[in-house]
Design a protein around this motif. Sequence first.
Motif, short mmCIF file in Angstrom:
data_model
loop_
_atom_site.label_atom_id
_atom_site.label_comp_id
_atom_site.label_asym_id
_atom_site.label_seq_id
_atom_site.Cartn_x
_atom_site.Cartn_y
_atom_site.Cartn_z
N ASP A 163 33.83 42.26 30.83
CA ASP A 163 35.11 42.63 30.26
C ASP A 163 34.94 42.96 28.78
O ASP A 163 33.81 42.95 28.25
N LYS A 164 36.04 43.22 28.09
CA LYS A 164 35.97 43.64 26.69
C LYS A 164 35.42 42.56 25.77
O LYS A 164 34.94 42.85 24.66
N ASP A 165 35.47 41.29 26.23
CA ASP A 165 34.93 40.19 25.43
C ASP A 165 33.49 39.86 25.80
O ASP A 165 32.91 38.90 25.27
N GLY A 166 32.93 40.64 26.70
CA GLY A 166 31.55 40.43 27.09
C GLY A 166 31.34 39.38 28.17
O GLY A 166 30.20 38.98 28.44
N ASN A 167 32.43 38.96 28.81
CA ASN A 167 32.34 37.97 29.88
C ASN A 167 32.28 38.65 31.24
O ASN A 167 32.86 39.73 31.42
N PRO A 168 31.61 38.04 32.21
CA PRO A 168 31.54 38.65 33.55
C PRO A 168 32.94 38.80 34.15
O PRO A 168 33.76 37.89 34.06
N GLU A 169 33.17 39.95 34.76
CA GLU A 169 34.43 40.15 35.48
C GLU A 169 34.30 39.56 36.88
O GLU A 169 33.29 39.76 37.54
N PRO A 170 35.33 38.82 37.38
CA PRO A 170 35.26 38.29 38.74
C PRO A 170 35.51 39.38 39.78
O PRO A 170 36.29 40.32 39.54
N ASP A 171 34.88 39.24 40.91
CA ASP A 171 35.09 40.16 42.03
C ASP A 171 36.10 39.52 42.97
O ASP A 171 35.80 38.52 43.63
N PRO A 172 37.33 40.06 43.05
CA PRO A 172 38.36 39.44 43.90
C PRO A 172 37.94 39.31 45.36
O PRO A 172 38.35 38.38 46.05
N SER A 173 37.12 40.25 45.83
CA SER A 173 36.72 40.21 47.24
C SER A 173 35.74 39.08 47.54
O SER A 173 35.57 38.70 48.70
N LEU A 174 35.09 38.54 46.51
CA LEU A 174 34.14 37.45 46.70
C LEU A 174 34.72 36.10 46.29
O LEU A 174 34.03 35.08 46.35
N ARG A 175 35.97 36.11 45.88
CA ARG A 175 36.61 34.87 45.41
C ARG A 175 36.72 33.87 46.57
O ARG A 175 37.06 34.23 47.69
N ASP A 176 36.46 32.61 46.28
CA ASP A 176 36.53 31.56 47.29
C ASP A 176 37.09 30.29 46.64
O ASP A 176 37.30 30.25 45.44
N THR A 177 37.34 29.30 47.46
CA THR A 177 37.85 28.02 46.95
C THR A 177 37.03 26.88 47.53
O THR A 177 36.43 26.99 48.60
#
Length: 678
Positions: free
Chosen positions: A582-596
């Motif tokens: 992202d703009k702050d240099g942090n990894p963007e999460p992939d919604p399709s791989l999101r889990d709990t």
Amino acid sequence: MANNNNFTEKVNFLWSVADLIRDTFRRSKYQDVILPLTVLRRIDCVLEPTKSNVLKAYAKYKGKIPNLDPVLRKASGYVFYNITPFTFEKLLEDPNNLAANLLAYINGFSENMREVVEKFDFRNTITKLDEAGLLFLVVEKFKNIDLHPDVVDNHEMGTIFEELIRRFNEALDENPGEHFTPREVIRLMVDLLVGPENGKLTQEYRVIKVADPACGSGGMLTIAKERLLERNPTLQVHIYGQEINPETFAMCKADLYMKSEDGKDAENIAYGSSLSHEAHPAERFDYQLANPPYGKEWKMDEKEVKAEAVKPNGRFAAGLPRISDGQMLFLQHMLSRMNPPEQGGGRVAIVLNGSPLFTGDAGSGESEIRRWIIENDWLEAIIALPEQLFYNTGIATYIWVLNNRKKDFRKGKVQLIDATGIWTPMRKSLGNKRREITDEQITHIYSIFEKFEETNQSKIFDTVDFGYRKVTIERPLRLAYQASPERIARLKEQTAFIGLAQSKKKSGQEKLEDVTEGRRLQEQILEMLKQMPQEIFFSRSAFEQILDQTCKKEGIKLDSPIRKAILVALSEREESAEICLDKDGNPEPDPSLRDTENVPLKEDIGVYFEREVKPHIPDAWINSSLQDPKDGKVGMVGYEINFNRHFYIYTPPRKLEEIELEIKSLQAEITQLLGEFE
């Protein structure tokens, strides 16, 4: 236990009235005839021995004293009476005026009993029976059965009522969640409530208040009162109830009038819904017990329940269950009406099906209700009952025992008891009821509860053992980009791209120049993308650099929505691609791989993550922005009670050699049998 043969005989006798009326009344209307006449006949049996006393007192004092009620009550021996000369037998002496006399008979009841009888809305039914020429036959039929409480006690009468209602609803699939509670289940519930000594029951003349917010025909209340008075005859036991079904309400109140010396118990039974129109809001109770309907919608109560749920101290402030099942609303109601601990405390026993144990994810209404109960340390025990105990359902049921004044050794603990195997088969089934619990088995189940020990049938847990934090696990977004013809074609489906060729004018006709300019820009963008290299880019930043260079070369300026649409259309997920930042240099999460992950409350989230997740998904991380709104910590808190898991006994599969030998034996047996036919 009631004699099953006598019970069945009485039910069949009453049900046989249907043979008389089936050509005039639809099956759904049988109860309009049978139920009110059953209650009227029961009242008639009670009042008949003192009928002459009432008539003499009425004739003697009518017009001479302003209030005849106390005199007539004394004459009848009950808190109700009837001032007409009619009984069922005398009504039949004048067949030509039977309808008018029966209406006069109903009007002749004291006001308290007339209110009960009116709940059946019987007047129109009398007219219909009379017009069909059936009234005499039906009343004559009822005259031939003795329903006096000395012959048919309160609980047997309630059981008869339940069986009649079950038969009425059998073909109509009505009220599937309403279940009459068998006597032995009530006995067990009452023992679980009043068995533990807490100082109340040894005090002489102490006032004890008992309530049932879904009291049906009143069996739970009457048995609870009897049991309390067995413990201490000096107790002043007052019962309170509420019932929404008019027929069962009438049955309950009528029977309590018959049993009560002063009528107060009956007066404390209210008609209506406990959820939306609570009848005793100012009262607090020592003991409460109930068997509310299972899986029944609470839409009729929705407005009032939701209004109370938003109040900080409202009965339903802990949470709202799904609209299709109101069991946990009754549970909340009862907990809100417990006697305060400083005044001796309150205990609750309620029969629920399996749904309230686990239905609802973390943060749901059901989970929040469980959280409220367990974190307040009110849940004392849950007892799993045998199946096929109830008359009109065979499903699994559980008794929840709750207490706001736990003994020290139970504080912070919850006991689960598996009593599913403690039952005796009935000689003859009653509807779905094929099993019962004997008095000895009730004593055995109670002893398991009282001993509070770990056994195969009893498990003891810390309250926190049922809680967990649902944490969200993220994985990085990895995209590969390519300006291939197939991906460029996908751009035409993007909303922002389609919008270029639409007029920006919000009202009136399209402006032709807007549409024309938009289409021209669309063509320019498509042609520009075709000029880009065809190679696959595994780095988003590298691809964006090439895109910017190409746009500059072609003189095209992309606004943010179009630029985003292009990146979406030309990208595909690729495990070998670089992580998108992202703009702050942090990894963007992939919604399709999101889990709990559900992390037990006793465990540290970080330790759990490092042990259970990180070894399998090295690039994963915990989304720390998702926090519980109540405690502010990472992860949504949830509670569930997976009863079966705690009592599951692993049975290893049979060895393959054993199965193979059995198959060969069966094959040989089949071959031998076939040879006999040759």
